[in-house]
Write an enzyme that holds these catalytic residues in place. Structure first.
Site, mmCIF file in Angstrom:
data_model
loop_
_atom_site.group_PDB
_atom_site.id
_atom_site.type_symbol
_atom_site.label_atom_id
_atom_site.label_comp_id
_atom_site.label_asym_id
_atom_site.label_seq_id
_atom_site.Cartn_x
_atom_site.Cartn_y
_atom_site.Cartn_z
ATOM 1 N N LYS A 58 1.106 -1.197 0.098
ATOM 2 C CA LYS A 58 -0.421 -0.311 0.041
ATOM 3 C C LYS A 58 0.886 0.852 -0.224
ATOM 4 O O LYS A 58 0.312 2.023 -0.658
ATOM 5 C CB LYS A 58 -1.248 -0.015 0.872
ATOM 6 C CG LYS A 58 -1.530 -1.609 1.393
ATOM 7 C CD LYS A 58 -2.401 -1.529 2.342
ATOM 8 C CE LYS A 58 -1.298 -1.309 3.936
ATOM 9 N NZ LYS A 58 -0.949 -2.282 4.464
ATOM 10 N N ARG B 7 -9.741 0.514 8.875
ATOM 11 C CA ARG B 7 -9.316 -0.892 9.197
ATOM 12 C C ARG B 7 -10.678 -1.724 9.632
ATOM 13 O O ARG B 7 -10.069 -3.109 10.645
ATOM 14 C CB ARG B 7 -8.665 -1.024 9.938
ATOM 15 C CG ARG B 7 -6.869 -1.064 9.124
ATOM 16 C CD ARG B 7 -5.879 -1.127 10.252
ATOM 17 N NE ARG B 7 -4.744 -1.362 10.378
ATOM 18 C CZ ARG B 7 -3.606 -1.124 9.406
ATOM 19 N NH1 ARG B 7 -3.680 -0.015 8.769
ATOM 20 N NH2 ARG B 7 -2.094 -1.721 9.446
ATOM 21 N N ARG C 280 12.380 -4.400 5.392
ATOM 22 C CA ARG C 280 11.814 -3.364 5.126
ATOM 23 C C ARG C 280 13.367 -1.824 6.019
ATOM 24 O O ARG C 280 12.864 -2.052 6.930
ATOM 25 C CB ARG C 280 10.164 -2.889 5.695
ATOM 26 C CG ARG C 280 9.911 -1.387 5.056
ATOM 27 C CD ARG C 280 8.566 -1.034 5.267
ATOM 28 N NE ARG C 280 8.267 -1.449 6.490
ATOM 29 C CZ ARG C 280 6.665 -1.881 6.029
ATOM 30 N NH1 ARG C 280 5.588 -1.293 5.466
ATOM 31 N NH2 ARG C 280 5.405 -2.207 7.379
ATOM 32 N N ARG D 90 11.075 -0.131 11.110
ATOM 33 C CA ARG D 90 10.278 -0.095 12.003
ATOM 34 C C ARG D 90 9.816 -0.744 13.235
ATOM 35 O O ARG D 90 10.499 -1.377 13.508
ATOM 36 C CB ARG D 90 8.276 0.059 11.246
ATOM 37 C CG ARG D 90 7.951 1.414 10.824
ATOM 38 C CD ARG D 90 6.888 0.978 9.750
ATOM 39 N NE ARG D 90 5.615 0.222 9.956
ATOM 40 C CZ ARG D 90 4.602 -0.362 9.641
ATOM 41 N NH1 ARG D 90 5.022 0.386 8.543
ATOM 42 N NH2 ARG D 90 3.861 -0.778 10.101
ATOM 43 N N ARG E 97 -0.393 -8.471 14.449
ATOM 44 C CA ARG E 97 -0.893 -7.613 12.570
ATOM 45 C C ARG E 97 -1.433 -8.038 11.600
ATOM 46 O O ARG E 97 -2.547 -7.738 11.674
ATOM 47 C CB ARG E 97 0.051 -7.194 11.910
ATOM 48 C CG ARG E 97 1.168 -5.946 12.944
ATOM 49 C CD ARG E 97 2.378 -5.456 12.252
ATOM 50 N NE ARG E 97 2.500 -4.183 11.353
ATOM 51 C CZ ARG E 97 3.462 -4.337 10.770
ATOM 52 N NH1 ARG E 97 4.736 -4.757 11.327
ATOM 53 N NH2 ARG E 97 3.451 -4.014 10.073
#
Ligand code: AP5
Ligand code: ZN
Length: 214
Positions: A13, A88, A127, A160, A171
């Site tokens: 996203k 969400r 990431r 992160r 998650r």
């Protein structure tokens, strides 16, 4: 255009948003980015959101609905927006409908970043992000020109706090239990387009452009 991007953590996203934003001159509203900025600045909102975020759980509906309501009023969002990571929960989707009804607007398309859970751990643990712009890189799939450094600003990249294999499990669990029903909510309105989010970034971009031009 008013667009919603829905998909599990690591589905792409945040990678596709800046491209869509530039192509269609929309504003990019990412609740995760806004919350991380609030946590970093230790604002009252950030203090309330921090623990849930670090545990990979959702922040309360009231908090995120409040920040989106505020953000959508910005002049730059009047032409249209990309909602990345919101709504969400079904409650958030219903609140969003109420906000849009007041302005006489509606959501045009929901892009569903469909992908198998098995691929996501490698994407998440590799990431690196540039916090102030929200740009993401990946050590293997999208390496920066210089390791650990943002291509545009030359500033350092960070990982992160919730990007561990362990927190990813929570998650994903939150995604399947609380966010998948949001896809059904919009399916009944006939505005969901599903993408092959496991493909390379450029191919996903072409799919997005095809959907938005049809
Ligand atoms: P948020 O920041 O929204 O995180 P998320 O939904 O878990 O999504 P990610 O940002 O991890 O994934 P992405 O799809 O953007 O992936 P990306 O493009 O970077 O939310 C964080 C937290 O905030 C939540 O857990 C919650 O606590 C809270 N929160 C936020 N919104 C909320 C709400 N509405 N209600 C309640 N709580 C809320 O890609 C990932 C990696 O893969 C990158 O390294 C990238 O380079 C790479 N990559 C991307 N695309 C590809 C591709 N096609 N092929 C190969 N690699 C790729
Ligand atoms: Zn993201």
């Amino acid at each position: 255009k008013r667009l919603i991007l829905i998909g599990p953590p690591g589905s792409g996203k945040g990678t596709q948003s800046p491209i869509i934003k530039d192509e269609y001159c929309l504003c990019h509203l990412a609740t995760g980015d806004m919350l991380r900025a609030a946590v970093a600045a230790k604002t009252p909102l950030g203090i309330k959101a921090k623990e849930a975020m670090n545990n990979g759980e959702l922040v309360s509906d009231d908090l995120v609905v409040g920040i989106i309501d505020e953000a959508m009023k910005k002049p730059s969002c009047q032409k249209g927006f990309i909602l990345d990571g919101f709504p969400r929960t079904v409650v958030q989707a219903e609140k969003l409908d109420e906000m849009l009804q007041k302005q006489g607007g509606k959501i045009d398309k929901v892009l569903n970043f469909a992908i198998d859970d098995a691929i996501l751990e490698e994407r998440i643990t590799g990431r690196w992000i540039h916090p102030s712009s929200g740009r993401s890189y990946h050590t293997k799939f999208q390496p920066p020109k210089v390791p650990g450094v943002d291509d545009v600003t030359g500033e350092p990249l960070i990982q992160r706090k919730d990007d561990t294999a362990e927190v990813l499990k929570s998650r994903l669990d939150a995604f399947h239990r609380q966010t998948e029903p949001v896809i059904n909510y919009y399916s009944t309105k006939g505005i969901v387009a599903s993408l092959h989010a496991e493909k390379p970034p450029k191919e996903v971009t072409s799919e997005v452009k095809n959907v938005l031009s049809s």
